[in-house]
Design an enzyme around this catalytic site. Sequence first.
Site, PDB file in Angstrom:
ATOM      1  N   TYR A 192      35.288  23.317 -70.434  1.00 32.41           N
ATOM      2  CA  TYR A 192      35.774  24.668 -70.110  1.00 32.41           C
ATOM      3  C   TYR A 192      36.497  24.714 -68.756  1.00 32.41           C
ATOM      4  O   TYR A 192      37.683  25.091 -68.712  1.00 32.41           O
ATOM      5  CB  TYR A 192      34.631  25.698 -70.189  1.00 32.41           C
TER       6      TYR A 192
ATOM      7  N   LYS B 139      40.551  25.342 -68.062  1.00 27.96           N
ATOM      8  CA  LYS B 139      41.064  26.454 -67.252  1.00 27.96           C
ATOM      9  C   LYS B 139      41.935  25.920 -66.112  1.00 27.96           C
ATOM     10  O   LYS B 139      42.961  26.508 -65.767  1.00 27.96           O
ATOM     11  CB  LYS B 139      39.918  27.306 -66.687  1.00 27.96           C
TER      12      LYS B 139
HETATM   13  N1  LIG Z   1      33.445  36.281 -68.532  1.00 26.51           N
HETATM   14  C1  LIG Z   1      33.579  35.789 -67.320  1.00 26.51           C
HETATM   15  O1  LIG Z   1      32.647  35.795 -66.503  1.00 26.51           O
HETATM   16  C2  LIG Z   1      34.900  35.205 -66.890  1.00 26.51           C
HETATM   17  C3  LIG Z   1      35.042  34.801 -65.567  1.00 26.51           C
HETATM   18  C4  LIG Z   1      36.240  34.263 -65.143  1.00 26.51           C
HETATM   19  C5  LIG Z   1      37.303  34.156 -66.023  1.00 26.51           C
HETATM   20  N2  LIG Z   1      37.153  34.536 -67.302  1.00 26.51           N
HETATM   21  C6  LIG Z   1      38.322  34.406 -68.197  1.00 26.51           C
HETATM   22  O2  LIG Z   1      38.647  35.696 -68.664  1.00 26.51           O
HETATM   23  C7  LIG Z   1      39.228  35.616 -69.953  1.00 26.51           C
HETATM   24  C8  LIG Z   1      38.512  36.572 -70.878  1.00 26.51           C
HETATM   25  O3  LIG Z   1      37.147  36.186 -70.945  1.00 26.51           O
HETATM   26  P1  LIG Z   1      36.051  37.107 -71.622  1.00 26.51           P
HETATM   27  O4  LIG Z   1      34.808  36.919 -70.866  1.00 26.51           O
HETATM   28  O5  LIG Z   1      36.602  38.473 -71.831  1.00 26.51           O
HETATM   29  O6  LIG Z   1      35.888  36.345 -73.016  1.00 26.51           O
HETATM   30  P2  LIG Z   1      35.838  36.929 -74.471  1.00 26.51           P
HETATM   31  O7  LIG Z   1      35.433  35.817 -75.353  1.00 26.51           O
HETATM   32  O8  LIG Z   1      35.066  38.189 -74.530  1.00 26.51           O
HETATM   33  O9  LIG Z   1      37.352  37.290 -74.741  1.00 26.51           O
HETATM   34  C9  LIG Z   1      38.315  36.341 -75.093  1.00 26.51           C
HETATM   35  C10 LIG Z   1      39.183  36.937 -76.169  1.00 26.51           C
HETATM   36  O10 LIG Z   1      40.155  35.954 -76.519  1.00 26.51           O
HETATM   37  C11 LIG Z   1      40.246  35.934 -77.937  1.00 26.51           C
HETATM   38  N3  LIG Z   1      40.648  34.625 -78.396  1.00 26.51           N
HETATM   39  C12 LIG Z   1      39.921  33.485 -78.356  1.00 26.51           C
HETATM   40  N4  LIG Z   1      40.602  32.496 -78.932  1.00 26.51           N
HETATM   41  C13 LIG Z   1      41.781  33.018 -79.335  1.00 26.51           C
HETATM   42  C14 LIG Z   1      42.906  32.488 -79.998  1.00 26.51           C
HETATM   43  N5  LIG Z   1      42.952  31.223 -80.392  1.00 26.51           N
HETATM   44  N6  LIG Z   1      43.942  33.298 -80.230  1.00 26.51           N
HETATM   45  C15 LIG Z   1      43.899  34.591 -79.866  1.00 26.51           C
HETATM   46  N7  LIG Z   1      42.866  35.157 -79.249  1.00 26.51           N
HETATM   47  C16 LIG Z   1      41.815  34.375 -78.988  1.00 26.51           C
HETATM   48  C17 LIG Z   1      38.860  36.266 -78.450  1.00 26.51           C
HETATM   49  O11 LIG Z   1      38.896  36.738 -79.764  1.00 26.51           O
HETATM   50  C18 LIG Z   1      38.400  37.287 -77.439  1.00 26.51           C
HETATM   51  O12 LIG Z   1      38.703  38.593 -77.873  1.00 26.51           O
HETATM   52  C19 LIG Z   1      39.117  34.151 -70.382  1.00 26.51           C
HETATM   53  O13 LIG Z   1      40.368  33.553 -70.213  1.00 26.51           O
HETATM   54  C20 LIG Z   1      38.091  33.568 -69.434  1.00 26.51           C
HETATM   55  O14 LIG Z   1      38.324  32.207 -69.210  1.00 26.51           O
HETATM   56  C21 LIG Z   1      35.983  35.077 -67.768  1.00 26.51           C
HETATM   57  C1  LIG Z   2      19.581  28.351 -65.595  1.00 27.65           C
HETATM   58  C2  LIG Z   2      19.214  29.570 -66.376  1.00 27.65           C
HETATM   59  C3  LIG Z   2      17.927  30.118 -65.885  1.00 27.65           C
HETATM   60  C4  LIG Z   2      20.236  30.654 -66.298  1.00 27.65           C
HETATM   61  C5  LIG Z   2      21.480  30.324 -67.063  1.00 27.65           C
HETATM   62  C6  LIG Z   2      22.522  31.298 -66.661  1.00 27.65           C
HETATM   63  C7  LIG Z   2      23.890  30.850 -67.159  1.00 27.65           C
HETATM   64  C8  LIG Z   2      23.936  31.063 -68.657  1.00 27.65           C
HETATM   65  C9  LIG Z   2      24.977  31.592 -66.413  1.00 27.65           C
HETATM   66  C10 LIG Z   2      24.861  31.353 -64.894  1.00 27.65           C
HETATM   67  C11 LIG Z   2      26.275  31.474 -64.330  1.00 27.65           C
HETATM   68  C12 LIG Z   2      27.132  31.892 -65.495  1.00 27.65           C
HETATM   69  C13 LIG Z   2      28.618  31.578 -65.436  1.00 27.65           C
HETATM   70  C14 LIG Z   2      29.279  32.213 -64.215  1.00 27.65           C
HETATM   71  O1  LIG Z   2      28.887  33.562 -64.049  1.00 27.65           O
HETATM   72  C15 LIG Z   2      30.739  32.157 -64.247  1.00 27.65           C
HETATM   73  C16 LIG Z   2      31.431  31.903 -65.373  1.00 27.65           C
HETATM   74  C17 LIG Z   2      32.907  31.775 -65.249  1.00 27.65           C
HETATM   75  C18 LIG Z   2      33.683  32.193 -66.428  1.00 27.65           C
HETATM   76  O2  LIG Z   2      34.985  31.697 -66.357  1.00 27.65           O
HETATM   77  C19 LIG Z   2      33.042  31.944 -67.747  1.00 27.65           C
HETATM   78  C20 LIG Z   2      31.587  32.338 -67.781  1.00 27.65           C
HETATM   79  C21 LIG Z   2      30.804  31.637 -66.688  1.00 27.65           C
HETATM   80  C22 LIG Z   2      30.864  30.140 -66.956  1.00 27.65           C
HETATM   81  C23 LIG Z   2      29.308  32.098 -66.697  1.00 27.65           C
HETATM   82  C24 LIG Z   2      28.600  31.599 -67.969  1.00 27.65           C
HETATM   83  C25 LIG Z   2      27.091  31.815 -67.937  1.00 27.65           C
HETATM   84  C26 LIG Z   2      26.456  31.212 -66.700  1.00 27.65           C
HETATM   85  C27 LIG Z   2      26.602  29.691 -66.695  1.00 27.65           C
END
Ligand SMILES: NC(=O)c1ccc[n+]([C@@H]2O[C@H](COP(=O)([O-])OP(=O)(O)OC[C@H]3O[C@@H](n4cnc5c(N)ncnc54)[C@H](O)[C@@H]3O)[C@@H](O)[C@H]2O)c1
Ligand SMILES: CC(C)CCC[C@@H](C)[C@H]1CC[C@H]2[C@@H]3[C@H](O)C=C4C[C@@H](O)CC[C@]4(C)[C@H]3CC[C@]12C
Length: 369
Positions: free
Chosen positions: A159, A163
Amino acid sequence: MADSAQAQKLVYLVTGGCGFLGEHVVRMLLQREPRLGELRVFDRHLGPWLEELKTGPVRVTAIQGDVTEAHEVAAAVAGAHVVIHTAGLVDVFGRASPETIHEVNVQGTRNVIEACVQTGTRFLVYTSSMEVVGPNTKGHPFYRGNEDTLYEAVHRHPYPCSKALAERLVLEANGREVHGGLPLVTCALRPTGIYGEGHQIMRDFYRQGLRLGGWLFRAIPASVEHGRVYVGNVAWMHVLAARELERRAALMGGQVYFCYDGSPYKSYEDFNMEFLGPCGLQLVGARPLLPYWLLVFLAALNALLQWLLRPLVLYAPLLNPYTLAVANTTFTVSTDKAQRHFGYEPLFSWEDSRTRTILWVQAAGSSAQ
Ligand SMILES: NC(=O)c1ccc[n+]([C@@H]2O[C@H](COP(=O)([O-])OP(=O)(O)OC[C@H]3O[C@@H](n4cnc5c(N)ncnc54)[C@H](O)[C@@H]3O)[C@@H](O)[C@H]2O)c1
Ligand SMILES: CC(C)CCC[C@@H](C)[C@H]1CC[C@H]2[C@@H]3[C@H](O)C=C4C[C@@H](O)CC[C@]4(C)[C@H]3CC[C@]12C
């Protein structure tokens, strides 16, 4: 988007517009982007909630498509002024194969860039992640760092690797000539861990706590700080960045911005308790209940079981070596770059963000959402 055409209505495309973050970006654009004429929402899975948006003054076009299919992306991008590319496969649990993660996150992003170049779309905002920087495989802390803080960004997990590659593609595409002869302007936003309405992992922790009679058990020391940001503020930063990319192209083009707000610096679990506490859960233990070596062992065991069981069943628990390392390594951000470059200030205070999230957890935890 020239000054002389201020009244021009713009076409925006949001990829991944039905995801956790994407839905907030879509709703934020509709609420806060006065120049919005048409909003295209592109996702592999379209949400039923899109229907209610179609009755408003802005034309909302739902496009079911896959970012890995170049022709579908090109068709969606054609005629758009701005693309906000949030679509991605967020998987740190081993649910998808490394190849699939790469295909969606890297090839999907390449397709978006090429579609912009071919069709003449000039402005691209990419949702990157703090994980492009870290935590790294060595578990080095990143304490209140900014975009210029030196840090050894070394990754092995698919992952963060995907990214980082995708972010690089987006930044390198800045300045490329698009159809019509003008330059592409790109930037990347790197949110820390996002929370808020729609955060499925938070809902899962809540349900797990309910199943355990209202208790959660501390696994990570309270002293480990994990950066978090409210989803509404992440969405707002995307809207602002997209709006300002033309006017400030020279300054913003090819830049990265950490995305965070005034949410308190806390450990992952203590932060979750800001919401789960008011929902009736308690975190047991001032210190981790299990010794760290045991957690490392359990995480490795989970990884082994996942590998062994893969031919039979998908075993993808929350705890694995990577998630343990992320949760157990201090990684927090403090920066004013987005404020200086395009005037970003959080739209939601910590109190607002907290209240909104609590209300959502209460509703989502008891329903089948
Ligand atoms: N959730 C977090 O903490 C977090 C933190 C930093 C960055 N991000 C980034 O933010 C973005 C959104 O993350 P999220 O948490 O909303 O995830 P999410 O899974 O809720 O949303 C991702 C969306 O992308 C769509 N998708 C996935 N594969 C696809 C494909 N092949 N074609 C078209 N659509 C597709 C999914 O259907 C979904 O609606 C991602 O790029 C993720 O890397 C998330
Ligand atoms: C060790 C256990 C007790 C707890 C596990 C928690 C674990 C599932 C959580 C901790 C931190 C979380 C990630 C973090 O908030 C940031 C991101 C960046 C984003 O790009 C995608 C999601 C992610 C990886 C979170 C995923 C869930 C994590 C690892």
